[in-house]
Enzyme design. Structure first.
Site: not given
Length: 381
Positions: A173, A137
């Site tokens: 992230y 992702k």
């Protein structure tokens, strides 16, 4: 594999945050292996909930700690007794919220709380390295955020490579990478970007394998055809995956290898597959007839699986499985997104190899092994 000479026996203490997930269980098993780099290890494993009954005996951690990383007070209370012993932090925890902004907030707070406790006394802190679990992702943006679902998220051309520029979308992230890479830390770090993780757990978000197993089990239970719910493109084009054992080995390698520090690494099995080939393997494993893809017969399996919770309860009861709720162990909407990608979902692992990590797995054989593990753990029939 090259590793640091600074390590000596009985000096390494691992803290696995998220030990009951797919990556966490494999990390615990790998760290307690006699062949583990940097071993022998003392291993602390943590999770929000108590250790589940299905937690495998092969993951022989030394201590299990249950705490809520969102609460600094609980984190401080539970981790303070070990905070000055931990030498390596393996971060494989995740909490999933409705929006990516909420993901950023929750996951950042958790990581910051744990690091704050482990570094509470810098003069005596022994923390030397943090491994950070991430994923693809990182390259695609918040693909599961419904508030951004109408937007066509841009992404670099595959295969995805670690030096790809960040995308102009919120992504937790990115936030976690910034936290571990912040200047002034006394520890080094590594980031591990996995593809579709293949492992055995009933407590992992986005568990594609368990989702497919539950679907196959329901098809068998109700005598339904085991139809592929994706597109012709994904049926025929290439995809990759990450065996949780390979992922664990990469975490440990980076944690004890001087050359590997302060870098991000893709982690896949090193091969590719088509969903057509995967479907044949799954059909064989579950004793179902292989059904070839028919484009004109679109299957909305997200809608199809709504209301099947009671069917899963019947299956659990019939086969004497550990009590699980279908909605808690599956991720049909997220899996549906993957099966509708309009690009080949593959990563380059050249960088990992260039730095000295050569772990690999045969993905289709890996699936068979992990289904066997899930059956042994009485999570699926």
């Amino acid at each position: 594999m090259e590793h640091s000479d600074e390590l000596s026996p009985k000096t390494n203490v691992a803290l696995i945050v998220g030990v009951t997930g797919m990556a966490g269980i494999s990390l615990a098993e790998a760290l307690k292996s006699p062949e583990a780099l940097g071993g022998p290890w003392t291993v602390y494993g943590t999770a929000r909930q108590q250790k589940p009954t299905w937690f495998p005996s092969s993951a022989t951690i030394d201590h299990f700690i249950s705490f809520d990383a969102l609460s600094f007070e609980d984190t401080l209370q539970k981790l303070s007794p070990i905070s000055q012993h931990v030498t390596r932090l393996f971060w494989v925890a995740i909490q999933v919220r409705d929006t990516e902004e909420s993901n950023i907030k929750a996951n950042s707070v958790m990581l910051q709380n744990v690091l704050r406790v482990l570094n509470s006394s810098k003069n005596s802190s022994k923390l030397r390295h943090v491994t950070l679990q991430s994923g693809t992702k990182r390259y695609m943006g918040p693909i599961f955020d419904p508030t951004l679902g109408v937007t066509k998220l841009a992404h670099p051309d595959p295969p995805f490579e670690e030096d790809a520029a960040r995308l102009p979308y919120p992504n937790f992230y990115y936030a976690l990478e910034d936290i571990v890479a912040e200047k002034g830390h006394s520890f080094t770090y590594s980031v591990h970007r996995a593809s579709i993780i293949l492992g055995a757990s009933a407590r992992s978000f986005y568990n594609m394998l368990v989702t497919l197993c539950v679907y196959a089990s329901i098809c068998g239970h109700e005598n339904l055809p085991f139809r592929y719910p994706g597109t012709k493109y994904t049926w025929e084009h290439l995809c990759d995956a990450t065996d949780a054992r390979v992922l664990a080995q990469q975490h440990i390698w980076a944690a004890v290898t001087d050359k590997a520090k302060n870098q991000a690494y893709n982690c896949t099995n090193g091969d590719v597959f088509t969903w057509k080939s995967m479907w044949k393997v799954l059909a064989e494993i579950f004793g179902l007839e292989f059904v070839s893809f028919e484009e004109e017969e679109y299957l909305d399996w997200v809608e199809m699986m709504k209301g099947k919770e009671s069917v899963w309860e019947e299956i659990v009861e019939r086969h004497g499985l550990n009590k699980t709720k279908m909605e808690e162990i599956t991720c049909f909407e997220a899996a549906n997104t993957v099966l509708h990608f309009e690009f080949q979902y593959v990563c380059s692992v050249n960088k990992s190899r260039e730095y000295g990590f050569f772990g690999y797995a045969n993905t289709l054989k890996s699936v068979s092994m992990w289904v066997g593990r899930l059956r042994d753990m009485k999570i699926i029939p």
